[in-house]
Scaffold this motif. Structure first.
Motif, PDB file in Angstrom:
ATOM      1  N   ARG A   4      70.424 107.965  16.356  1.00 43.49           N
ATOM      2  CA  ARG A   4      69.441 108.430  17.344  1.00 43.49           C
ATOM      3  C   ARG A   4      69.460 109.946  17.518  1.00 43.49           C
ATOM      4  N   TYR A   5      70.311 110.650  16.759  1.00 43.17           N
ATOM      5  CA  TYR A   5      70.348 112.106  16.828  1.00 43.17           C
ATOM      6  C   TYR A   5      69.034 112.628  16.251  1.00 43.17           C
ATOM      7  N   GLY A  47      76.732 125.269  26.003  1.00 46.54           N
ATOM      8  CA  GLY A  47      77.216 125.404  24.641  1.00 46.54           C
ATOM      9  C   GLY A  47      77.406 124.077  23.930  1.00 46.54           C
ATOM     10  N   ARG A  48      77.153 122.998  24.630  1.00 46.05           N
ATOM     11  CA  ARG A  48      77.309 121.658  24.040  1.00 46.05           C
ATOM     12  C   ARG A  48      76.006 121.272  23.337  1.00 46.05           C
ATOM     13  N   ILE A  49      75.683 121.979  22.291  1.00 48.29           N
ATOM     14  CA  ILE A  49      74.404 121.838  21.601  1.00 48.29           C
ATOM     15  C   ILE A  49      74.162 120.412  21.103  1.00 48.29           C
ATOM     16  N   LEU A  52      73.733 117.908  24.091  1.00 45.09           N
ATOM     17  CA  LEU A  52      72.475 118.101  24.802  1.00 45.09           C
ATOM     18  C   LEU A  52      71.280 117.516  24.038  1.00 45.09           C
ATOM     19  N   LYS A  53      71.407 117.393  22.721  1.00 46.29           N
ATOM     20  CA  LYS A  53      70.319 116.810  21.936  1.00 46.29           C
ATOM     21  C   LYS A  53      70.181 115.308  22.165  1.00 46.29           C
ATOM     22  N   ILE A  58      71.195 109.146  27.264  1.00 43.44           N
ATOM     23  CA  ILE A  58      72.362 108.600  27.957  1.00 43.44           C
ATOM     24  C   ILE A  58      71.949 108.218  29.379  1.00 43.44           C
ATOM     25  N   PRO A  59      72.119 106.949  29.745  1.00 44.35           N
ATOM     26  CA  PRO A  59      71.636 106.488  31.054  1.00 44.35           C
ATOM     27  C   PRO A  59      72.178 107.280  32.249  1.00 44.35           C
TER      28      PRO A  59
END
Length: 64
Positions: A4-5, A47-49, A52-53, A58-59
């Motif tokens: 799902r990325y 910075g959590r690239i 965050l994508k 995420i529920p």
């Protein structure tokens, strides 16, 4: 099922927070999260690239 990325078409073999991911992307997010939760040398939320994508999938995710 496929990963799902965004932009990935590999089969999903793992998951992260109920989001189906391929080995590569699950590993990337795991490593990024490890850095985020470490003390002072960690990554900031923005910075959590990789995370965050998939955050919108995420529920319980809070996107600040």
């Amino acid at each position: 099922m496929k990963c799902r990325y965004p932009g990935c078409y590999q089969p999903s073999t793992k998951s992260w927070a109920l989001v189906e991911l391929c080995d590569e992307h699950q590993g990337d997010i795991r490593r990024e999260t490890d850095k985020y939760y470490r003390s002072s040398g960690g990554v900031k939320q923005e910075g959590r690239i990789n995370y965050l994508k998939i955050a919108e999938l995420i529920p319980w995710s809070r996107r600040d």
